[in-house]
Design an enzyme around this catalytic site. Structure first.
Site, PDB file in Angstrom:
ATOM      1  N   HIS A   1      -6.423  -5.927 -12.470  1.00 53.60           N
ATOM      2  CA  HIS A   1      -7.823  -6.252 -12.813  1.00 53.60           C
ATOM      3  C   HIS A   1      -8.743  -6.298 -11.591  1.00 53.60           C
ATOM      4  CE1 HIS A   1      -8.073 -10.967 -12.524  1.00 53.60           C
ATOM      5  NE2 HIS A   1      -7.350 -10.481 -11.545  1.00 53.60           N
TER       6      HIS A   1
ATOM      7  N   PHE B   1      -0.277  -1.494  -1.012  1.00 54.93           N
ATOM      8  CA  PHE B   1      -0.025  -0.623  -2.168  1.00 54.93           C
ATOM      9  C   PHE B   1      -1.015   0.535  -2.292  1.00 54.93           C
ATOM     10  CE2 PHE B   1      -1.400  -4.628  -4.724  1.00 54.93           C
ATOM     11  CZ  PHE B   1      -2.740  -4.303  -4.739  1.00 54.93           C
TER      12      PHE B   1
ATOM     13  N   GLY C   1       4.000  -4.294   2.829  1.00 50.66           N
ATOM     14  CA  GLY C   1       3.415  -3.019   2.431  1.00 50.66           C
ATOM     15  C   GLY C   1       1.996  -3.178   1.919  1.00 50.66           C
TER      16      GLY C   1
ATOM     17  N   ASP D   1       3.841  -7.590  -0.318  1.00 46.39           N
ATOM     18  CA  ASP D   1       2.431  -7.934  -0.063  1.00 46.39           C
ATOM     19  C   ASP D   1       2.087  -7.524   1.363  1.00 46.39           C
ATOM     20  OD1 ASP D   1      -0.204  -9.207  -0.277  1.00 46.39           O
ATOM     21  OD2 ASP D   1       0.678 -10.500  -1.813  1.00 46.39           O
TER      22      ASP D   1
END
Lengths: 336, 336
Positions: B245, B227, B225, B199
């Site tokens: 989502h 993403f 990190g 995260d």
């Protein structure tokens, strides 16, 4: 063997505002009135309602999953219920209540915690302490409110017209009659009755228009009055629907006393409300309605049938009984 | 014979915000945490929670009628469910999600109609266009959000720990791990596994504290990190829960591609979400969750298992399958 607890029912209730707001927005957008004209596909509906393509499909499919729409061969249509009750063109439209919930109550309920802590109403951007004065001062909003009240009373009116022994009486008056849904429904079912609607002066043209539309101008008269400062009209049966819950205990008692004074001996008072069950542990709608009165009024609250019968006897009525109507409403009948 | 339609289900859904807000306010007031200490009467509870006498009783009895409290001999107590899931002192607390709904989502959903018309997010008083940047910039709000995400993931974590064939793998990483509910649940159930939580930097101390609290600091490492700009960590199994989502279709595809690149041949990706049913006509919660993404994010939306499997195959995965978890969530498993 008891199944392990899961948080499912907690989340179902806690996120109930999602489905509620989806329905309220659908009513606001006129979706059900549009579909009452015939089934329509996604692109057509989006164009007519002005829905953005990002989420039009999610919105409509969510209403399908909530069983408020049907979908077949990529065309959406109303269910039997939404077609009957949410098409503005039909006399059975009850969406006025949802319009009111959407325009006002949803936002006011955002302040529930503050209302619970202070005991003070939180309505209308909280700028006024008299919701009714504000409503009655604005003809457009009044018309909307009165139509909403017809939505509230539709099922109860049909049940009261069917269940009360009207053959024993010749006249009735509906106290706080709004648009006139209750008097019209009773008068249509019982041609021997003559009736009156009693409300504040701005309601007169709206009531008379509604009665005329149903061909009942001869049998249904409007009586102008303020039930705090004027006596109630004379009739063999008086009706008070969703009136007492707006007011505090002293005001409730005063209104029941005035009803007793206006009735002849043997006359009847019908009070109908989303009565809380006497044990106060089953009718969630009635208890939440009482919190709605906390948010909407200065001293209003809902009550049980036992509460109401007690106040009626104190006001001088000799016999009282409770009868369930359809949906969350029940009626309390008191004989003088 | 079909029963005549009634507006009951329309009103049940349309007024669902009443019961929802009563529960959300109860969580905000700490009611269930208070009652977890023992049953209490009206006066005691009102005093402890600061409830005004006008409507404390209606509020508590409404929660009884909603089956969120019990009442016996005039003393209120938690149900098995509310005691387990809404007491802040218990590790099974899922109320963080309801706190978030109360503090933010209830208000934002008031703008659903505008979101449907414009396709634009309506969150946070609408002053920011990046809900995550705002959240991660404020340590206190971030901690609340991450705890809320643990509430969302609790049931899914238990089901994934039980259902996935973990014996075939030695390592896993949870992408967008938040507090670490998922890694902790899996690591506790499968002592042969070592895992990672991935995260943004501000999550590191919160994750490490949570892992340490469960005695798992040795087996669970935090990998910092982003993403969008960094590669995903290497592991035999990657997990993405309630991540895809949040983002638009291109971003979803990019994330699935990165997952494929980070896995060894034979490695598995687990995506879990409140998947919409493939026919888009049953899972109301999943469809409404997608509207929540409309309101909360710039381009996010929820999707069906078929949608997800299609994107996974496009990203290079060879086998895919969907398995239901508990509650509204399902997982989609893809093998490289």
């Amino acid at each position: 063997m008891t199944a392990a607890p899961t948080p499912a029912s907690i989340f179902n209730i806690g996120f109930g505002f999602w489905g509620a707001k989806a329905l309220l927005s659908a009513v606001e957008l006129g979706l059900f009135s549009e579909l009452a004209k015939g089934p329509a596909g996604l692109a057509t509906l989006s164009g007519r309602l002005g829905l953005h393509q990002r989420s039009a499909r999610d919105f409509l499919d969510a209403l399908v999953a909530l069983r408020l729409l049907e979908r077949q061969d990529a065309r959406y249509s109303n269910t039997a219920e939404t077609d009957m009750f949410l098409d503005k063109a039909k006399p059975t439209y009850v969406g006025g209540l949802l319009e009111m919930a959407n325009a006002r109550l949803y936002g006011s309920w955002g302040y529930l915690t503050e209302a619970l802590k202070t005991g003070q109403n939180q309505n209308e951007g909280r700028e006024t302490d008299d919701v009714f004065a504000a409503l009655y001062a604005d003809p457009e909003r009044l018309r909307g409110f009165l139509a909403a009240m017809s939505g509230v009373s539709l099922s109860a009116a049909q049940a009261i017209a069917a269940k009360f022994p009207w053959a024993n009486y010749k006249s009735f008056a509906d106290i706080g009659c709004a648009q006139g849904m209750m008097p019209v429904t009773i008068a249509r079912a019982h041609p021997h009755l003559s009736g009156a609607g009693y409300d504040l002066p701005p309601v007169k043209p709206i009531f008379e228009e509604y009665a005329a539309k149903h061909g009942l101008s001869e049998r249904l008269k409007f009586v102008t009055g303020n039930f705090f400062t004027d006596p109630l009209p004379k009739a063999e049966v008086l009706i008070m629907g969703h009136i007492l819950h707006d007011w505090d205990l002293d005001q409730k008692r005063m209104l029941l006393g005035k009803a007793n004074a206006a009735l002849p001996k043997g006359g009847a008072l019908i009070v109908y409300e989303a009565l809380i069950d006497d044990e106060r542990r089953d009718n969630a709608f009635g208890l939440l309605m009482s919190l709605n009165m906390l948010i909407e009024t200065k001293g209003g609250f809902d009550f049980t049938g036992a509460d109401c019968q007690g106040w009626m006897r104190e006001a001088g009525f000799s016999q009282t009984r409770v009868e369930p109507l359809s949906g969350p409403d029940s009626m309390v009948i008191a004989i003088k």
